[in-house]
Design a protein around this motif. Sequence first.
Motif, mmCIF file in Angstrom:
data_model
loop_
_atom_site.group_PDB
_atom_site.id
_atom_site.type_symbol
_atom_site.label_atom_id
_atom_site.label_comp_id
_atom_site.label_asym_id
_atom_site.label_seq_id
_atom_site.Cartn_x
_atom_site.Cartn_y
_atom_site.Cartn_z
ATOM 1 N N HIS A 1 0.820 -1.209 0.000
ATOM 2 C CA HIS A 1 0.000 0.000 0.000
ATOM 3 C C HIS A 1 0.853 1.257 0.000
ATOM 4 O O HIS A 1 0.400 2.315 -0.426
ATOM 5 N N LEU B 1 -11.113 7.936 6.584
ATOM 6 C CA LEU B 1 -11.664 7.303 5.391
ATOM 7 C C LEU B 1 -10.623 6.427 4.705
ATOM 8 O O LEU B 1 -10.899 5.285 4.344
ATOM 9 N N ALA B 2 -9.408 6.937 4.558
ATOM 10 C CA ALA B 2 -8.337 6.151 3.941
ATOM 11 C C ALA B 2 -8.020 4.927 4.792
ATOM 12 O O ALA B 2 -7.800 3.826 4.258
ATOM 13 N N ARG C 1 -10.078 3.314 6.854
ATOM 14 C CA ARG C 1 -11.175 2.343 6.726
ATOM 15 C C ARG C 1 -11.113 1.603 5.394
ATOM 16 O O ARG C 1 -11.320 0.390 5.341
ATOM 17 N N GLN C 2 -10.861 2.337 4.317
ATOM 18 C CA GLN C 2 -10.791 1.693 3.004
ATOM 19 C C GLN C 2 -9.647 0.691 2.965
ATOM 20 O O GLN C 2 -9.769 -0.384 2.382
ATOM 21 N N GLN C 3 -8.545 1.040 3.587
ATOM 22 C CA GLN C 3 -7.414 0.122 3.649
ATOM 23 C C GLN C 3 -7.786 -1.114 4.462
ATOM 24 O O GLN C 3 -7.467 -2.241 4.077
ATOM 25 N N PHE D 1 -10.829 -2.426 4.897
ATOM 26 C CA PHE D 1 -11.762 -3.262 4.141
ATOM 27 C C PHE D 1 -11.048 -3.997 3.018
ATOM 28 O O PHE D 1 -11.396 -5.121 2.681
ATOM 29 N N PHE D 2 -10.049 -3.359 2.437
ATOM 30 C CA PHE D 2 -9.270 -4.045 1.408
ATOM 31 C C PHE D 2 -8.567 -5.256 2.008
ATOM 32 O O PHE D 2 -8.619 -6.350 1.471
#
Length: 193
Positions: A84, A109-110, A112-114, A116-117
């Motif tokens: 990442h 937000l970044a 959380r997205q990381q 979930f990925f």
Amino acid sequence: MASSEDSEDAAITSPTPTNIYKDPDDGRQRFLLELEFVQCLANPTYIHYLAQNRYFEDEAFIGYLKYLQYWQQPEYIKFIMYPHCLYFLELLQNANFRNAMAHPGNKELAHRQQFFFWKNYRNNRLKHIVPRPPPEPVAAVPTSIPPLTLVPNANNAVPTAPVLSPMQFSMPPGSAPPKNDLRNIGSDRRKRK
């Protein structure tokens, strides 16, 4: 002859670079420092820290981020443990992203997205990597059911066999479907103390 003597005098008087900097460990220390910094970029909280402390307003630091893109080349990418970081390094080339990471909401937000990925990456990859088992063979039609014979009638209508509903298959013959008792539904919604 005067011209050859002048060139010899110029060669003698011109200083030769005797104090060229030689890295004592052949660049290993620099390699490790840059690798560590690049991998720190995989953490959105660290990027937020850099933005809060105004590192992204320094042109020299932005040039350094541009310089660090060599880590995307195959001979260097094999040392990266957190991929990442390369994605965030690419995003940091954009001024809008650098400015947005100064806000805590964008950092969350970044992050959380990381998350979930990472949470779904393995399952999503397995869908494409693991071969699916071959479909099971279709069972042959049982021969114990007598075939439907068509008997012409007066209206030339085609007779059909009665179709059973799914409820009729699951219940024993002669039993009625269960009734839902709606009298006590409200008692289940009491507040627990």
